[in-house]
Enzyme design. Structure first.
Site, PDB file in Angstrom:
ATOM      1  N   THR B  15       0.821  -1.214   0.000  1.00 50.00           N
ATOM      2  CA  THR B  15       0.000   0.000   0.000  1.00 50.00           C
ATOM      3  C   THR B  15       0.855   1.265   0.000  1.00 50.00           C
ATOM      4  O   THR B  15       0.667   2.154  -0.835  1.00 50.00           O
ATOM      5  CB  THR B  15      -0.896  -0.003   1.253  1.00 50.00           C
ATOM      6  OG1 THR B  15      -1.618  -1.230   1.272  1.00 50.00           O
ATOM      7  CG2 THR B  15      -1.868   1.153   1.229  1.00 50.00           C
ATOM      8  N   VAL B  16       1.799   1.344   0.918  1.00 52.51           N
ATOM      9  CA  VAL B  16       2.579   2.574   1.052  1.00 52.51           C
ATOM     10  C   VAL B  16       3.518   2.758  -0.137  1.00 52.51           C
ATOM     11  O   VAL B  16       3.642   3.857  -0.688  1.00 52.51           O
ATOM     12  CB  VAL B  16       3.364   2.580   2.380  1.00 52.51           C
ATOM     13  CG1 VAL B  16       4.154   3.878   2.509  1.00 52.51           C
ATOM     14  CG2 VAL B  16       2.424   2.393   3.560  1.00 52.51           C
ATOM     15  N   LYS B 108       8.313   1.064  11.987  1.00 49.53           N
ATOM     16  CA  LYS B 108       8.418   1.370  13.425  1.00 49.53           C
ATOM     17  C   LYS B 108       9.002   0.211  14.219  1.00 49.53           C
ATOM     18  O   LYS B 108       9.751   0.419  15.167  1.00 49.53           O
ATOM     19  CB  LYS B 108       7.067   1.769  13.996  1.00 49.53           C
ATOM     20  CG  LYS B 108       5.964   0.747  13.749  1.00 49.53           C
ATOM     21  CD  LYS B 108       4.690   1.363  13.230  1.00 49.53           C
ATOM     22  CE  LYS B 108       4.615   1.209  11.734  1.00 49.53           C
ATOM     23  NZ  LYS B 108       3.413   1.684  11.089  1.00 49.53           N
ATOM     24  N   GLU B 132       9.748   9.537   9.421  1.00 45.18           N
ATOM     25  CA  GLU B 132       8.476  10.250   9.647  1.00 45.18           C
ATOM     26  C   GLU B 132       7.276   9.329   9.485  1.00 45.18           C
ATOM     27  O   GLU B 132       6.309   9.409  10.250  1.00 45.18           O
ATOM     28  CB  GLU B 132       8.377  11.439   8.691  1.00 45.18           C
ATOM     29  CG  GLU B 132       7.150  12.312   8.865  1.00 45.18           C
ATOM     30  CD  GLU B 132       7.140  13.033  10.207  1.00 45.18           C
ATOM     31  OE1 GLU B 132       6.432  12.543  11.106  1.00 45.18           O
ATOM     32  OE2 GLU B 132       7.823  14.071  10.356  1.00 45.18           O
ATOM     33  N   VAL B 135       5.586   6.875  12.395  1.00 45.93           N
ATOM     34  CA  VAL B 135       4.806   7.334  13.547  1.00 45.93           C
ATOM     35  C   VAL B 135       3.620   8.175  13.087  1.00 45.93           C
ATOM     36  O   VAL B 135       3.798   9.212  12.444  1.00 45.93           O
ATOM     37  CB  VAL B 135       5.681   8.171  14.503  1.00 45.93           C
ATOM     38  CG1 VAL B 135       4.872   8.587  15.724  1.00 45.93           C
ATOM     39  CG2 VAL B 135       6.922   7.395  14.925  1.00 45.93           C
ATOM     40  N   ILE B 139       0.670  12.525   9.807  1.00 46.88           N
ATOM     41  CA  ILE B 139       0.943  13.656  10.703  1.00 46.88           C
ATOM     42  C   ILE B 139       2.451  13.879  10.760  1.00 46.88           C
ATOM     43  O   ILE B 139       3.183  12.955  11.117  1.00 46.88           O
ATOM     44  CB  ILE B 139       0.424  13.373  12.123  1.00 46.88           C
ATOM     45  CG1 ILE B 139      -1.067  13.042  12.109  1.00 46.88           C
ATOM     46  CG2 ILE B 139       0.704  14.562  13.031  1.00 46.88           C
ATOM     47  CD1 ILE B 139      -1.609  12.616  13.474  1.00 46.88           C
ATOM     48  N   GLU B 193      -3.460  -5.936  11.839  1.00 44.34           N
ATOM     49  CA  GLU B 193      -2.213  -6.582  11.424  1.00 44.34           C
ATOM     50  C   GLU B 193      -2.421  -8.101  11.418  1.00 44.34           C
ATOM     51  O   GLU B 193      -3.345  -8.625  12.052  1.00 44.34           O
ATOM     52  CB  GLU B 193      -1.091  -6.250  12.419  1.00 44.34           C
ATOM     53  CG  GLU B 193      -0.810  -4.772  12.607  1.00 44.34           C
ATOM     54  CD  GLU B 193       0.276  -4.255  11.672  1.00 44.34           C
ATOM     55  OE1 GLU B 193       0.849  -5.063  10.907  1.00 44.34           O
ATOM     56  OE2 GLU B 193       0.523  -3.045  11.685  1.00 44.34           O
ATOM     57  N   LYS B 208       5.931   3.201  18.432  1.00 46.40           N
ATOM     58  CA  LYS B 208       5.917   4.614  18.034  1.00 46.40           C
ATOM     59  C   LYS B 208       6.256   5.503  19.230  1.00 46.40           C
ATOM     60  O   LYS B 208       7.015   6.474  19.113  1.00 46.40           O
ATOM     61  CB  LYS B 208       4.537   4.968  17.462  1.00 46.40           C
ATOM     62  CG  LYS B 208       4.203   4.177  16.195  1.00 46.40           C
ATOM     63  CD  LYS B 208       2.727   4.295  15.812  1.00 46.40           C
ATOM     64  CE  LYS B 208       2.406   3.441  14.592  1.00 46.40           C
ATOM     65  NZ  LYS B 208       0.950   3.349  14.323  1.00 46.40           N
TER      66      LYS B 208
END
Lengths: 431, 431
Positions: B15-16, B108, B132, B135, B139, B193, B208
């Site tokens: 996905t990412v 993480k 970045e 976490v 945001i 998960e 995190k």
């Protein structure tokens, strides 16, 4: 990593200047550990040298003139906290850039008016000009927008960025007090600028919006195109009526790039009471950054005050100390586009409150005026009234502001309207 | 400003990874304008080369092995989106650092377990390792804490940083559904998960928190010292009782440096329903960063998903493209202190729910157990009950958790307690 100290010259020892001095004095070790080099103050400048500011300043050279401070050989960074959109502040920033110094400023008025020219000058000289403290106090919103969301096309920027206005509006709500009473309170508390129109007229918040819009859309800052409307006409009745409808009234800034051009407005709006913006109380600020990938990012914190604003100044100082050099508006100033102002704002539902003469057919004539302007009515309500005029509240369906103004002009020509209606946009801000 | 392109190698096309590829493809001009140089993908790596991912990948070199990708001569930055706290992800990051590449990761678990060693290796090699995206999704909280608040001593970091848990808890509340039903829903929606304990056991959020604590307090990440408690025992009764008292239940992470050492905990807590944390709905994340100068800074946004997480990855990538190089944990990894774990957490009021046998003197015996442990009672209430056991709710005054556990042990030795009480900390989070 260099170990040579970064040497600051602090111009202005008011509230924020004192806050900056205190952080540098108190957190020397912390700053050095994080920056990989010491961050020190070598010189300061303020109008009155003799005044007791409750802090140790004897280690620093003193200049009476901010431009002289900016040119000192032992100053690497001018921290401009003098204020004012021209005069000594502008002269000092120009002097610093000319002398090859980086500049950190909290001066939104200066940047809203001269930011483009100053950023170009700084970049031509290979220096940076940074302004985190100029927008929303302690909230690192400039950084979040410029760097944190650098991978996004920004779709909208919104913000409640004048704490004084939000204090007035939320205190009217919580205490049921009229505008004038809370305005006087705010003045007594020292919350108001010397010229209160800067606050309650939306000018100060408008400056901030123009700066965020430049970053968000890669456009030259264009403060004159911000449609400004203050909170002076908001009455306690509006506060109560809005609450009855499930809304809160906020002085809300919105910037969007539309097919018609760049829309920038700072005006009192209705937002859902349950939204983060609606729930914002007191002098706190909030910014909402909407990226096409990130979705809405909401940032909330103190919008003013010694500590928060000094914290933002240090954010820029620490970037410079660490060697992180970002363009003032996120890309080279000479590459910023000139945005066409959108002119008309996007259609929205509107809240419309007016007083009518209490006579037969009055409400029908008002409804007719709206219909003739092509505006359809979502809700309409006439309230009980002891006096000779009847308070009437209308919530429209989505309409162009120009159509609404046409309807109001038509109403003005009827014999039933008393005074000028209050028209407030209902902003769709998300949950 | 260099104009040579920054070349990314994307390891992992889940996905990412797909989100990152899409941003780079869609926003090439925007990224180049902001970074002052093109940002391009040269190579990718995923397990299955044949799978149709709905995007154009033919321009990129393909590697089957992430470490081989990391070592490619045409890759400047390894973007590690493989996942897992060891194995190929760790090997690839190590290979990248050894080959002199910068690394951006969303992992993480990897950093919570091996972040110290990997950061040291990167810094020894003069490279950066940034996270970045690891976490709180979209945001920009790592940036806000590391850079935006760099002038502050951080007093507390708090966060709701597992969207799945917040989805479960808020949906139990809004729909009146039991934990098990909403858990199954979340599983059906793909929110969980593969090992659900990572989510509902608080492990993912604990990772995190440990990373944020390292930045906040200048200490080596210490995940094993995070006091973890999951949401598995929260019942719909707890949700309702908490609401009756004016609270919401959140899986809340808190890190504080105390006189006794570093306190890190991730546990279900009661927070005021009207606070920003209390109002947080659905899968959204929220972090609260408290600086000694800034005051509380609240950040809210999507905690997961393709766009938000990819946006965070790009934040790090753009920093590297712009030449902004910040240490993984905000200061050189070898300068981080080893924090002493606080052991005991600070005293707080607690919510205590239990079932008692419905017989004379039961309530008095429970109250006596609390008194004997030195705990005073703020509120105590026995509810109506159809069955043979009586639900009892106690809100204590501020107490040490150890005292509460002692009281619960005493209750266990009475003949009136049925099952194990639920004890939840009431966190003072500010307005």
């Amino acid at each position: 990593m260099t170990s040579s100290p970064l040497r600051l010259g602090i111009a202005g020892l008011g509230t924020v200047g004192r806050g900056v001095v205190q952080i540098v004095q108190r957190h020397g070790d912390l700053l050095a550990a994080r920056a990989g080099r010491p961050v020190v103050i070598t010189a300061v400048c303020a109008r009155d040298r003799t005044r007791d500011r409750g802090m140790r300043l004897g280690d620093y050279a003193w200049e009476d003139d901010a431009s002289a401070l900016a040119r000192r050989g032992d100053v690497d960074v001018l921290v401009e906290l003098v204020g004012g959109d021209d005069g000594p502040a502008k002269a000092a920033v120009e002097a610093a850039i000319a002398a090859g110094k980086d500049v950190v400023t909290a001066n939104k008025a200066l940047l809203a008016h001269h930011g483009q020219a100053l950023a170009e000058a700084a970049e031509d000289a290979g220096r940076v000009l940074r302004f985190e403290a100029a927008v929303a106090g302690g909230i690192p919103v400039v950084k979040a927008l410029t760097e944190g969301l650098a991978g996004n096309a920004i779709t909208r920027v919104m913000g409640v960025m004048n704490g004084t206005c939000n204090y007035i509006l939320t205190r009217m709500q919580s205490e049921g007090l009229p505008y004038e009473a809370v305005f006087d309170e705010a003045a007594d508390l020292g919350y108001l600028e010397a010229d209160p129109a800067l606050d309650v007229g939306g000018i100060d918040a408008g400056h901030k919006l123009a700066l965020l819009a430049a970053i968000a859309f890669g456009t030259r800052p264009d403060f004159p195109s911000v449609a400004l409307e203050g909170i002076e006409r908001i009455s306690i009745d509006d506060i109560h009526r809005a609450a009855d409808l499930g809304y809160r009234i906020k002085l809300l800034g919105v910037a969007r790039m539309t097919g018609r051009g760049l829309e920038q407005r700072m005006s009192p709006c209705l937002v859902p009471a349950t939204s983060p913006l609606g729930q914002l109380q007191g002098a706190t600020n909030m910014c909402v950054l909407e990226g096409d990938a990130s979705g809405p990012i909401v940032l909330r914190g103190a919008g003013a005050g010694e500590g928060p604003t000094a914290s933002a100044v240090l954010s820029d100082v620490m970037d410079i100390a660490r060697g992180n050099r970002v363009s003032t508006f996120g890309q080279p100033a000479r590459s910023l586009a000139t945005a066409k102002p959108a002119g008309a704002t996007a259609p929205a539902p509107f809240y419309l409150r007016m007083e009518l003469l209490d006579k037969p057919g009055a409400l029908a004539r008002i409804a007719a005026c709206l219909g003739e302007a092509g505006i359809s009515i979502d809700r309409m309500r006439q309230y009980d009234h002891p006096g000779p005029t009847a308070p009437v509240l209308v919530v429209t369906h989505r309409a162009m502001r120009a159509s609404l103004d046409e309807a109001i002009a038509r109403m003005d020509r009827t014999a039933v309207l008393v005074g000028t209606p209050i028209a407030l946009r209902i902003e769709e801000v998300g949950d």
